[in-house]
Design a protein around this motif. Sequence first.
Motif, PDB file in Angstrom:
ATOM      1  N   LEU A 120       0.836  -1.205   0.000  1.00 24.26           N
ATOM      2  CA  LEU A 120       0.000   0.000   0.000  1.00 24.26           C
ATOM      3  C   LEU A 120       0.868   1.251   0.000  1.00 24.26           C
ATOM      4  CD1 LEU A 120      -2.646  -1.059   2.688  1.00 24.26           C
ATOM      5  CD2 LEU A 120      -2.926  -1.069   0.207  1.00 24.26           C
ATOM      6  N   ALA A 121       0.568   2.188  -0.886  1.00 16.05           N
ATOM      7  CA  ALA A 121       1.348   3.426  -0.945  1.00 16.05           C
ATOM      8  C   ALA A 121       1.256   4.206   0.355  1.00 16.05           C
ATOM      9  CB  ALA A 121       0.862   4.283  -2.114  1.00 16.05           C
ATOM     10  N   VAL A 122       0.073   4.173   1.002  1.00 18.49           N
ATOM     11  CA  VAL A 122      -0.106   4.937   2.231  1.00 18.49           C
ATOM     12  C   VAL A 122       0.855   4.466   3.316  1.00 18.49           C
ATOM     13  CG1 VAL A 122      -1.929   3.420   3.142  1.00 18.49           C
ATOM     14  CG2 VAL A 122      -1.830   5.813   3.850  1.00 18.49           C
ATOM     15  N   THR A 123       1.204   3.188   3.303  1.00 12.32           N
ATOM     16  CA  THR A 123       2.125   2.658   4.309  1.00 12.32           C
ATOM     17  C   THR A 123       3.470   3.372   4.227  1.00 12.32           C
ATOM     18  OG1 THR A 123       1.064   0.499   4.179  1.00 12.32           O
ATOM     19  CG2 THR A 123       3.242   0.569   5.185  1.00 12.32           C
ATOM     20  N   TRP A 124       4.001   3.509   3.025  1.00 11.63           N
ATOM     21  CA  TRP A 124       5.306   4.140   2.842  1.00 11.63           C
ATOM     22  C   TRP A 124       5.246   5.641   3.069  1.00 11.63           C
ATOM     23  CZ3 TRP A 124       9.308   0.987   2.708  1.00 11.63           C
ATOM     24  CH2 TRP A 124       9.089  -0.337   2.339  1.00 11.63           C
ATOM     25  N   GLN A 125       4.164   6.254   2.626  1.00 12.94           N
ATOM     26  CA  GLN A 125       4.038   7.704   2.805  1.00 12.94           C
ATOM     27  C   GLN A 125       3.966   8.068   4.275  1.00 12.94           C
ATOM     28  OE1 GLN A 125       0.455   8.110   0.568  1.00 12.94           O
ATOM     29  NE2 GLN A 125       1.482   8.071  -1.424  1.00 12.94           N
ATOM     30  N   MET A 126       3.096   7.385   5.003  1.00 13.21           N
ATOM     31  CA  MET A 126       2.939   7.690   6.423  1.00 13.21           C
ATOM     32  C   MET A 126       4.161   7.258   7.231  1.00 13.21           C
ATOM     33  SD  MET A 126       0.128   9.308   6.540  1.00 13.21           S
ATOM     34  CE  MET A 126       0.443   9.876   4.853  1.00 13.21           C
ATOM     35  N   SER A 127       4.834   6.205   6.778  1.00 14.35           N
ATOM     36  CA  SER A 127       6.041   5.754   7.471  1.00 14.35           C
ATOM     37  C   SER A 127       7.117   6.832   7.444  1.00 14.35           C
ATOM     38  CB  SER A 127       6.575   4.467   6.831  1.00 14.35           C
ATOM     39  OG  SER A 127       5.713   3.385   7.078  1.00 14.35           O
ATOM     40  N   PHE A 128       7.269   7.477   6.296  1.00 11.00           N
ATOM     41  CA  PHE A 128       8.291   8.524   6.190  1.00 11.00           C
ATOM     42  C   PHE A 128       7.965   9.700   7.107  1.00 11.00           C
ATOM     43  CE2 PHE A 128       9.892  12.354   3.846  1.00 11.00           C
ATOM     44  CZ  PHE A 128      11.228  12.182   4.190  1.00 11.00           C
ATOM     45  N   LEU A 129       6.700  10.123   7.088  1.00 11.21           N
ATOM     46  CA  LEU A 129       6.325  11.265   7.927  1.00 11.21           C
ATOM     47  C   LEU A 129       6.423  10.916   9.415  1.00 11.21           C
ATOM     48  CD1 LEU A 129       3.202  12.636   5.996  1.00 11.21           C
ATOM     49  CD2 LEU A 129       5.612  13.284   5.769  1.00 11.21           C
ATOM     50  N   TYR A 130       5.999   9.704   9.763  1.00 11.80           N
ATOM     51  CA  TYR A 130       6.018   9.324  11.175  1.00 11.80           C
ATOM     52  C   TYR A 130       7.444   9.114  11.684  1.00 11.80           C
ATOM     53  CZ  TYR A 130       3.860   7.542  15.423  1.00 11.80           C
ATOM     54  OH  TYR A 130       3.434   7.391  16.726  1.00 11.80           O
ATOM     55  N   ALA A 131       8.339   8.725  10.769  1.00 14.35           N
ATOM     56  CA  ALA A 131       9.740   8.580  11.164  1.00 14.35           C
ATOM     57  C   ALA A 131      10.322   9.917  11.612  1.00 14.35           C
ATOM     58  CB  ALA A 131      10.556   8.022  10.001  1.00 14.35           C
ATOM     59  N   ILE A 132       9.786  11.011  11.082  1.00 15.88           N
ATOM     60  CA  ILE A 132      10.273  12.334  11.482  1.00 15.88           C
ATOM     61  C   ILE A 132       9.643  12.764  12.801  1.00 15.88           C
ATOM     62  CG2 ILE A 132      10.557  14.741  10.796  1.00 15.88           C
ATOM     63  CD1 ILE A 132      11.949  12.676   8.981  1.00 15.88           C
ATOM     64  N   VAL A 170       4.043   1.448  10.132  1.00 12.86           N
ATOM     65  CA  VAL A 170       4.236   2.890  10.339  1.00 12.86           C
ATOM     66  C   VAL A 170       4.868   3.156  11.712  1.00 12.86           C
ATOM     67  CG1 VAL A 170       3.058   5.114  10.554  1.00 12.86           C
ATOM     68  CG2 VAL A 170       2.358   3.504   8.771  1.00 12.86           C
ATOM     69  N   ALA A 171       4.371   2.448  12.736  1.00 10.21           N
ATOM     70  CA  ALA A 171       4.944   2.608  14.071  1.00 10.21           C
ATOM     71  C   ALA A 171       6.400   2.155  14.099  1.00 10.21           C
ATOM     72  CB  ALA A 171       4.130   1.816  15.092  1.00 10.21           C
ATOM     73  N   ALA A 172       6.709   1.096  13.346  1.00 12.79           N
ATOM     74  CA  ALA A 172       8.099   0.641  13.255  1.00 12.79           C
ATOM     75  C   ALA A 172       8.974   1.701  12.614  1.00 12.79           C
ATOM     76  CB  ALA A 172       8.171  -0.664  12.462  1.00 12.79           C
ATOM     77  N   ALA A 173       8.451   2.337  11.576  1.00 14.21           N
ATOM     78  CA  ALA A 173       9.210   3.401  10.922  1.00 14.21           C
ATOM     79  C   ALA A 173       9.475   4.554  11.890  1.00 14.21           C
ATOM     80  CB  ALA A 173       8.452   3.908   9.693  1.00 14.21           C
ATOM     81  N   GLY A 174       8.461   4.833  12.731  1.00 12.46           N
ATOM     82  CA  GLY A 174       8.670   5.879  13.730  1.00 12.46           C
ATOM     83  C   GLY A 174       9.756   5.499  14.719  1.00 12.46           C
ATOM     84  N   GLY A 175       9.741   4.229  15.133  1.00 11.27           N
ATOM     85  CA  GLY A 175      10.780   3.768  16.043  1.00 11.27           C
ATOM     86  C   GLY A 175      12.153   3.796  15.412  1.00 11.27           C
ATOM     87  N   LEU A 176      12.234   3.389  14.132  1.00  9.94           N
ATOM     88  CA  LEU A 176      13.522   3.444  13.429  1.00  9.94           C
ATOM     89  C   LEU A 176      13.984   4.888  13.282  1.00  9.94           C
ATOM     90  CD1 LEU A 176      13.044   0.759  10.632  1.00  9.94           C
ATOM     91  CD2 LEU A 176      14.555   0.638  12.617  1.00  9.94           C
ATOM     92  N   GLY A 177      13.015   5.792  13.116  1.00  5.19           N
ATOM     93  CA  GLY A 177      13.375   7.206  13.071  1.00  5.19           C
ATOM     94  C   GLY A 177      13.996   7.676  14.374  1.00  5.19           C
TER      95      GLY A 177
END
Length: 408
Positions: free
Chosen positions: A220-232, A354-361
């Motif tokens: 899903l495109a939304v997964t990658w889009q929100m992952s980037f924003l949430y990582a910040i 998305v939460a994982a991306a935030g944690g990696l951020g």
Amino acid sequence: MTTKVPDAPPAADPRLKGGLGQVILATLASTAGFWAWMAIAPLQNIYAEKMGLDQGQVSLMLATPVLVGALGRIVVGALTDRFGGRKMFTGVLLAAVPAVLLVALAGSIGSFWLLVVAGFLLGIAGTIFAVGIPFSSAWFPPARRGFANGIFGMGMIGTAVSAFATPRLAQSIGYFPTHLLIAGVLVVMAALVWFFLRESPAWQPSRQPLVPKVKGALKLAVTWQMSFLYAIVFGGFVAFSTYLPKYLVTIYPDDVDAVGAGTRTALFAAVAVIARPIGGVLADKFGPKIISLVSLAGIVAAAYVVGQQPPEGVLTGFVFLLMAFAMGLGMGAVFAWVGPSTPPDKVGAVTGVVAAAGGLGGYFPPLVMGATYHAETNSYALGLWLLVLVGAAALVVAGMLRDARPAK
């Protein structure tokens, strides 16, 4: 001429009565999990002095729980879709208990590598966030999920509890008893969850196998889009919650001691926690895109000022609090963006990614700060400039995305 009577708003689903109480209980469970997850950071100076650690070792010690907590959210989020919040909250809280006790042992005997291993296991506590988002979303209609996720997100106050209480408890009752107390809180909270938490009547377990479910979320495109924003926004919050005590005592050694740094970090976390539900409510009202843009602009501006390394005082405190408020707004807005953009049966899996991306951020900045620290000038300016650049890139990306309004 006939006047058309506007349609009445849909009645609230009576099955969802009591949802706020359930979300509040989940928030308390998250608070306990976040306290355990951040148990190492407030005492980092004690570990550094006792074990003779350098900047790189301190960064590794702080980053390890964040990494595991981040990656584990992918699995935990998908499992929550299948087993529900009650079982997963209980499991995560109980699984964190041995990790806290191992931290206590490692610190008592002064073993750095045992502390790193303990931190690795402590990351389990950080996965609790991926349980609460799908659980809370199921208790509210789509138009109020920004509010629901904002309330649950206030469980991040556990980072403030850890920063404020852990060093004080260690001073007053001792290092080992402090960790016994944290472990006890986890056990008590797990019992409360098991006996009083219940699944939303609107929730249906997903029987899809774990791996295909995660793969489906990644498509899903939304997964990658929100992952980037949430990582910040969330990644920045986690990074500062773990590294701010080290930053303050390094940059302002004559003005800030370990307890003072913990108090400032607790205030930073508290402001972000307060801002998170505000971001969710505003996103429900005005759309998540505009709130995300405001958030990212605030982060970029605050990071630029902090990078100038102003003297410790009112200005520095205000700028850090502004940054915390901006991050909190963004966290609420991004997850309000996820809900209406994601198929209902994939909310847990997408939330986990998305939460994982935030944690990696939040994993990489402490390592970057340690690696870019300039000892001769006593400056972290390069690391902060990287935050400015990445935040500016996220601002551009968010501006290009289509807004998503939840259905009424």
